[in-house]
Design a protein around this motif. Structure first.
Motif, PDB file in Angstrom:
ATOM      1  N   ASP A 324       4.930   4.325  -6.658  1.00  0.00           N
ATOM      2  CA  ASP A 324       5.815   5.363  -7.197  1.00  0.00           C
ATOM      3  C   ASP A 324       5.026   6.551  -7.728  1.00  0.00           C
ATOM      4  O   ASP A 324       5.491   7.701  -7.687  1.00  0.00           O
ATOM      5  CB  ASP A 324       6.716   4.787  -8.289  1.00  0.00           C
ATOM      6  CG  ASP A 324       5.914   4.142  -9.408  1.00  0.00           C
ATOM      7  OD1 ASP A 324       4.776   3.714  -9.143  1.00  0.00           O
ATOM      8  OD2 ASP A 324       6.430   4.068 -10.546  1.00  0.00           O
ATOM      9  N   ASP A 325       3.805   6.312  -8.217  1.00  0.00           N
ATOM     10  CA  ASP A 325       2.970   7.426  -8.658  1.00  0.00           C
ATOM     11  C   ASP A 325       2.547   8.297  -7.478  1.00  0.00           C
ATOM     12  O   ASP A 325       2.560   9.534  -7.564  1.00  0.00           O
ATOM     13  CB  ASP A 325       1.726   6.892  -9.378  1.00  0.00           C
ATOM     14  CG  ASP A 325       2.071   6.117 -10.638  1.00  0.00           C
ATOM     15  OD1 ASP A 325       2.866   6.634 -11.444  1.00  0.00           O
ATOM     16  OD2 ASP A 325       1.555   5.007 -10.807  1.00  0.00           O
ATOM     17  N   CYS A 326       2.170   7.670  -6.378  1.00  0.00           N
ATOM     18  CA  CYS A 326       1.770   8.432  -5.195  1.00  0.00           C
ATOM     19  C   CYS A 326       2.948   9.205  -4.611  1.00  0.00           C
ATOM     20  O   CYS A 326       2.773  10.325  -4.108  1.00  0.00           O
ATOM     21  CB  CYS A 326       1.165   7.492  -4.147  1.00  0.00           C
ATOM     22  SG  CYS A 326      -0.370   6.707  -4.687  1.00  0.00           S
ATOM     23  N   PHE A 381      -8.229   6.034  -0.276  1.00  0.00           N
ATOM     24  CA  PHE A 381      -7.828   4.754  -0.842  1.00  0.00           C
ATOM     25  C   PHE A 381      -8.181   3.602   0.103  1.00  0.00           C
ATOM     26  O   PHE A 381      -8.582   2.521  -0.337  1.00  0.00           O
ATOM     27  CB  PHE A 381      -6.327   4.762  -1.153  1.00  0.00           C
ATOM     28  CG  PHE A 381      -5.994   5.278  -2.521  1.00  0.00           C
ATOM     29  CD1 PHE A 381      -6.147   4.474  -3.636  1.00  0.00           C
ATOM     30  CD2 PHE A 381      -5.540   6.568  -2.704  1.00  0.00           C
ATOM     31  CE1 PHE A 381      -5.847   4.940  -4.907  1.00  0.00           C
ATOM     32  CE2 PHE A 381      -5.238   7.049  -3.964  1.00  0.00           C
ATOM     33  CZ  PHE A 381      -5.388   6.238  -5.070  1.00  0.00           C
ATOM     34  N   THR A 382      -8.033   3.834   1.385  1.00  0.00           N
ATOM     35  CA  THR A 382      -8.410   2.790   2.358  1.00  0.00           C
ATOM     36  C   THR A 382      -9.891   2.453   2.245  1.00  0.00           C
ATOM     37  O   THR A 382     -10.284   1.276   2.291  1.00  0.00           O
ATOM     38  CB  THR A 382      -8.083   3.260   3.788  1.00  0.00           C
ATOM     39  OG1 THR A 382      -6.668   3.517   3.882  1.00  0.00           O
ATOM     40  CG2 THR A 382      -8.478   2.211   4.807  1.00  0.00           C
ATOM     41  N   PRO A 394      -2.247   1.995  -2.769  1.00  0.00           N
ATOM     42  CA  PRO A 394      -0.886   2.407  -3.128  1.00  0.00           C
ATOM     43  C   PRO A 394      -0.349   3.524  -2.251  1.00  0.00           C
ATOM     44  O   PRO A 394       0.859   3.785  -2.262  1.00  0.00           O
ATOM     45  CB  PRO A 394      -1.020   2.860  -4.584  1.00  0.00           C
ATOM     46  CG  PRO A 394      -2.446   3.264  -4.722  1.00  0.00           C
ATOM     47  CD  PRO A 394      -3.220   2.369  -3.816  1.00  0.00           C
ATOM     48  N   CYS A 395      -1.217   4.212  -1.505  1.00  0.00           N
ATOM     49  CA  CYS A 395      -0.757   5.298  -0.629  1.00  0.00           C
ATOM     50  C   CYS A 395      -0.365   4.791   0.751  1.00  0.00           C
ATOM     51  O   CYS A 395       0.095   5.590   1.582  1.00  0.00           O
ATOM     52  CB  CYS A 395      -1.866   6.353  -0.475  1.00  0.00           C
ATOM     53  SG  CYS A 395      -1.937   7.532  -1.833  1.00  0.00           S
ATOM     54  N   LYS A 396      -0.543   3.511   1.010  1.00  0.00           N
ATOM     55  CA  LYS A 396      -0.337   2.988   2.357  1.00  0.00           C
ATOM     56  C   LYS A 396       1.105   3.135   2.814  1.00  0.00           C
ATOM     57  O   LYS A 396       1.387   3.412   3.988  1.00  0.00           O
ATOM     58  CB  LYS A 396      -0.764   1.525   2.406  1.00  0.00           C
ATOM     59  CG  LYS A 396      -0.746   0.916   3.789  1.00  0.00           C
ATOM     60  CD  LYS A 396      -1.320  -0.487   3.775  1.00  0.00           C
ATOM     61  CE  LYS A 396      -1.378  -1.077   5.185  1.00  0.00           C
ATOM     62  NZ  LYS A 396      -1.964  -2.442   5.188  1.00  0.00           N
TER      63      LYS A 396
END
Length: 558
Positions: A324-326, A381-382, A394-396
């Motif tokens: 939810d932050d992303c 992130f990955t 979390p961005c996935k």
């Protein structure tokens, strides 16, 4: 007795009326003086007049006849100074010491007017300080600064003291560079005076304006800037309402609670990188692109934006963020906080902001830029997950912003028409020839114009970008196999955008211009070295401007 008693009230009444009249005259003089608003410039001019300087010289040295009618003629100037002197003397008589008052009365009685020395003039001005109006943001710059300086400031659209302070704060240490004939010395004097008047102006000159520099970089830029969440910064002592403390990655410091040292998303497995907190992890990721300056610059911009948003506006560490932050950051990119947006400044400037305002004043990013930002974060992130710094990405699950790709036809209209291109080339040739035979600095002008001609012809014939032309080298320019001895054809191999190598043609006129440019650089364009190829940049600086930035860039390129 009766007569004496009857005359006494009349005498008292007369004395009372005289006293009231004198008091009224004093108040009138004070009011007149305050309304006139004499400034420090007026006092300086009056001091010169007391020292027997001619009114014509005073008018020319301290006033602008276009804005100060009393300086239009020497007679008008003398009347204005005499009126000011009379006013100050009256105030000194009313508010000065008894010794000064007696001296002034004796001088007036003997000479008909007060004759002042340097000492008595200083005493008069000290006694009449109420005549000096305090500077105000709405006052014109010409009321407080010399006419020449005021005219140059007005040429840049700076009409009032408030606008001058805003201009200095907006431009930073180099605010004076765009103003003709305002050098570093005059700029420091102006800023020093503005700092002394901050209380009266109720305006603050930023700390880095006119700060000390080393190699052209303000020393104030050496300090780290600790960023804090917005709700916490509002409670900090000395916090500037509506202004956030932001800094680029190299000057960024984060409180321990938001550093990510104890982040919830940390991987429990062995971490492949030495990272004690989120800043270490970010720098480790960017270090992968140390040999790709453009990619490094682009990724640094995206990650520092994201990190500043997370700490300052979200109040979370990078390793505490969730899906939810992303998603919230993706929405933030559509309309960034105005406090994150500003004019373009150097990264060492306190005015630097993560987002630059567009030329039309818009603060929103294009759909393509939003998509690029989300993809860059997902890739970072990955990698953090792959090296076991984070447990998950979390961005996935964050979808890319929708970007519509429009068909773009080749913009032929952006190319110069053939007739205009011929005129440009003819003008360049004429400038080079005219500079060679011109007087004075003709030789230097010829060198510069030949460098310009070589650069423009190289880019015009071969379609090179600016960076491609700047990085083109002599060893990559050689005759093509398609030419003959009588009619050689030359070609240049360059590595352009996206690390794509291509070969472009170079005309005979461009070769001739390059040979002349190399001769100005004291190099042999056609000379052979041990490996049968002349080496070096095709284009190079011949004259380096006398500025710190130009000298550093010139020394690096040479």
């Amino acid at each position: 007795m009766p007569e004496r008693a009857s005359s006494s009230p009349e005498k008292l009444t007369s004395e009372k009326l005289s006293q009231e009249k004198l008091t009224a005259e004093k108040l009138t003089q004070e009011k007149l003086t305050l309304e006139r608003g004499y400034t420090a410039k007026d006092f300086t001019a009056l001091r010169a007049y007391v020292q027997r300087i001619a009114p014509a010289i005073i008018a020319r040295s301290y006033y602008d006849p276009d804005e100060d009618p009393h300086a239009a003629t020497p007679a008008a100037m003398e009347r204005y100074l005499n009126a000011m002197l009379d006013t100050l003397v009256q105030l000194a008589l009313a508010h000065g010491s008894m010794a000064l008052a007696e001296h002034l009365r004796a001088s007036i009685k003997q000479h008909g007017r007060p004759l002042l020395t340097a000492v008595t003039f200083r005493m008069v001005t000290e006694a009449a300080q109420l005549a000096a109006a305090a500077p105000h943001p709405e006052h014109p710059v010409g009321a407080w600064l010399r006419p020449r300086i005021a005219r140059r400031l007005k040429g840049e659209g700076i009409a009032t003291l408030g606008e001058l302070v805003a201009f200095c704060n907006r431009r930073g240490p180099s605010w004076w560079r765009s103003i003709p004939r305002i050098g570093r010395g005059r700029a420091r004097a102006i800023v020093s005076w503005l700092r002394k008047q901050q209380a009266a102006l109720q305006l603050t000159v930023d700390i880095d304006v006119d700060s000390e520099e080393h190699d052209g970089v303000p020393l104030v830029a050496d300090a780290l800037v600790e960023v804090v969440p917005d709700f916490a910064s509002e409670r900090c002592e000395g916090h500037h309402p509506g202004r956030l403390a932001l800094a680029p990655l190299e000057r960024l410091a984060v409180p321990h609670a938001l550093s990510g040292a104890d982040g919830e998303n940390h991987s429990t497995a062995f971490c492949y990188i030495q990272a004690n907190h989120d800043l270490d992890a970010v720098r480790a990721y960017l270090n992968r692109f140390r040999d790709q300056p453009k990619t490094l610059r682009a990724y640094t911009k995206e990650l520092e934006r994201f990190l500043l948003w997370a700490v300052v506006l979200r109040g979370k560490a990078l390793s505490d963020l969730r899906v939810d932050d992303c998603e919230a950051y993706k929405d933030f990119l559509k309309n960034p906080d105005p406090r994150f947006v500003g004019e373009r400044f150097a990264r060492h400037s306190p005015r630097w902001r993560p987002f630059a305002a567009s030329t039309n004043g818009s603060t929103s990013l294009s759909a393509e830029s939003q998509r690029y930002a989300v993809r860059a974060l997902r890739t970072a992130f990955t990698w953090w997950v792959d090296v076991r710094y984070l447990g998950g990405n979390p961005c996935k699950t964050v979808n890319d912003p929708v970007a519509i790709k429009r068909e773009r036809a080749m913009k032929i209209e952006r190319a110069l028409p053939a007739e205009l291109w011929r005129k440009v080339r003819a003008e360049l040739d004429a400038r080079c020839a005219q500079a060679d035979v011109g007087p004075g600095q003709g030789a230097n002008n010829g060198v510069q114009w030949r460098a310009v001609r070589a650069a423009i012809l190289l880019m015009g014939d071969s379609g090179l970008r600016r960076e491609e032309a700047a990085s083109a080298r002599r060893e990559n320019l050689c005759p093509s196999s398609y030419g003959t001895l009588e009619r050689p054809v030359w070609e240049l191999t360059i590595v352009g955008k996206g690390q794509h190598e291509r070969t472009v043609p170079v005309s005979a006129a461009t070769l001739s211009a390059l040979r002349a440019h190399w001769l100005d650089r004291a190099k042999d364009f056609d000379g052979a070295t041990e490996d049968h190829h002349q080496r070096g940049p095709l284009l190079g600086p011949v004259i380096i401007p006398w500025t710190d930035r130009a000298r550093r860039a010139g020394a690096g390129s040479l």
